[in-house]
Design an enzyme around this catalytic site. Sequence first.
Site, short mmCIF file in Angstrom:
data_model
loop_
_atom_site.label_atom_id
_atom_site.label_comp_id
_atom_site.label_asym_id
_atom_site.label_seq_id
_atom_site.Cartn_x
_atom_site.Cartn_y
_atom_site.Cartn_z
N ASP A 1 39.89 45.41 43.18
CA ASP A 1 42.08 46.54 43.41
C ASP A 1 41.80 46.67 41.67
OD1 ASP A 1 44.49 46.57 44.05
OD2 ASP A 1 44.12 44.35 43.57
N HIS A 2 42.88 47.39 41.41
CA HIS A 2 43.21 48.61 40.37
C HIS A 2 41.71 48.42 39.27
CE1 HIS A 2 47.65 46.88 41.19
NE2 HIS A 2 47.55 47.87 40.16
#
Lengths: 135, 135, 135, 135, 135, 135
Positions: free
Chosen positions: E79-80
């Site tokens: 994530d990210h």
Amino acid sequence: MVYVTRKGYFCAAHRLYNPSWSDEKNNRVFGKCNNPNGHGHNYTVEVTVAGNPPAESGMVIDLKVLADIIDKELIERVDHKNFNLDVDFMKGSIPTAENIAIGFWKILSQKITEGELYSIKLYESENNVVEYRGA
Amino acid sequence: MVYVTRKGYFCAAHRLYNPSWSDEKNNRVFGKCNNPNGHGHNYTVEVTVAGNPPAESGMVIDLKVLADIIDKELIERVDHKNFNLDVDFMKGSIPTAENIAIGFWKILSQKITEGELYSIKLYESENNVVEYRGA
Amino acid sequence: MVYVTRKGYFCAAHRLYNPSWSDEKNNRVFGKCNNPNGHGHNYTVEVTVAGNPPAESGMVIDLKVLADIIDKELIERVDHKNFNLDVDFMKGSIPTAENIAIGFWKILSQKITEGELYSIKLYESENNVVEYRGA
Amino acid sequence: MVYVTRKGYFCAAHRLYNPSWSDEKNNRVFGKCNNPNGHGHNYTVEVTVAGNPPAESGMVIDLKVLADIIDKELIERVDHKNFNLDVDFMKGSIPTAENIAIGFWKILSQKITEGELYSIKLYESENNVVEYRGA
Amino acid sequence: MVYVTRKGYFCAAHRLYNPSWSDEKNNRVFGKCNNPNGHGHNYTVEVTVAGNPPAESGMVIDLKVLADIIDKELIERVDHKNFNLDVDFMKGSIPTAENIAIGFWKILSQKITEGELYSIKLYESENNVVEYRGA
Amino acid sequence: MVYVTRKGYFCAAHRLYNPSWSDEKNNRVFGKCNNPNGHGHNYTVEVTVAGNPPAESGMVIDLKVLADIIDKELIERVDHKNFNLDVDFMKGSIPTAENIAIGFWKILSQKITEGELYSIKLYESENNVVEYRGA
């Protein structure tokens, strides 16, 4: 003015019931929503904050901060709860979507400090939605 | 072979709870889903029937007929109900999504007479889904 | 002031066509939507009513009542119909989403008696949406 | 007055980062969004135009024309791009959803000639949305 | 046999690029996905586990446990992030949706201990989806 | 084996009608779908191709290539059309979702050359879906 919206999710039980009415009137007004053992929903809440994004951050409000406020002030108090029996701020109030949205507004309008609370939109189901923007 | 799916919607309350366990074990296994006053969901059920569409109608099963069966046999028995207290076919069974889907299968497999029941898929929420295709 | 929204669904055929224009101009302005044998959509309509929920019911308008009005006054008149040939209140008007929304407004503004009709939002497809809030 | 909305879709990478701040402050303010190698999103943009549909066409703006403007003026400049490195109109501006929406407004307000640009709504994700309606 | 599915969400950047190919061939095969500065997506992953729910719990696998595994083993690692530069288990592999799904399978098939991992479904966008069910 | 799915969208009109039946039987079997002037839908088609992604590209089939095939071979032949009157490959066949899916399969099974066509899934509406995986 930019309007920033963050969504939150919770599930809860409720029963629509006015204790000062007869059973017959409760049934007539609230229909299936008056089932004595309750029913429930997956609710979605959309919180909208309005403001001008400062040049140095480009953000009206940090969405992570907004998400944390929604989580702590709203979701934790209602998720996997029974609105009639477990939720303090709904005491004395019939847990319709309208009243839950107004209850959420009262809580959040005190907690949003960057930008200004603009709207609480509450989806009781895909087909039933209410929105409150303050008095 | 063509697979035909019709969706149905209902909302209900439930509590995950095994009466033969201690409160402590119920809490450990079921967490928030064990809230004594219950919580609830908007459920979506997808019923899939498999078959060969005859040339004269082009339909495995009339979707209006399938919708009516879903409505009468499933939705009317669970909509705006409490799974622990109001639903006869769940008596003695913990109302997890898994058990509800199996319960629905048992009912519908007797009622689908055009084509063959292939799958019951149950969404308890956008993020939690179960599917049962028979033993 | 609380804004309450109820959704309705229908499917219909239509053709965009101005009988006072040449075929060439109809094609230029309406493109594929001018196909002589028509095409169609699954429409979603969102009806929003504004009002103050009285304390005794907590509801701006009973959503079941609103759903029944939408069903009887709108859906039954357009569902599984051809807007150009089967729908009386669209006679003489090109069945664009804009004109359908205005037609719905004219009908519902006479039928909503609790709260006040605030908006008709019509989805012709996931990507094309119109909204009308009165003159 | 009718409000007509058309949606567009694109995917892009970005990094939230203020070059005049220390790394420590960038991390504190932007959190995971400050990942040096960037991250990305599937964005949805909703462009709303307001106007009165003339009787002869029944359309505020031809949705095909609006779709082409969105495609040419917005999507082609940002789709499969990196907002920090590839997008000219974002130079010197932190690519938050707020700033992208304002950038889109500046471009489109010059290009919409039927009706009037009313709103740019930008979904950075299902849960994070911003809307800009002009100064 | 019941199939239980839990969804997870993350956003990430990637670039489709084969370092052993010429720039010209990379452009021809991967098109816009080969943009040197990357682009990105909001991904949805659906993890399906198959098993028989024991009578005492009624659950194939505790969905909270499954959610935590997805969070810790998959989401936290991607994530990210930038799939080309930040994600260890994708080293040496082109970050197409197909390869990400296979990478997720390799990780999760070691971590699911109740029931059996049945499928990894990965949405790169609303329109592009891949599914892997093991070799 | 990886299953890759690409979605396509179109809108069309149709009427369910068997010319060798009486009007009365057509009405009884097809109900509202037998409206003489037709009705219509926004359809979504999901095309799934199965295969092993080669290491050098990491892709079962280039999704842009698959999208172009869907566009040229399916969407262009049915979008904004009337299935009963405008679509050659449906001649002599009742345009139920089942028959449209089978028609799509016949066309695409000849055109997919990377990987193998695995499934055609057709949404006639949010609630009505059919899937065909070949004989």
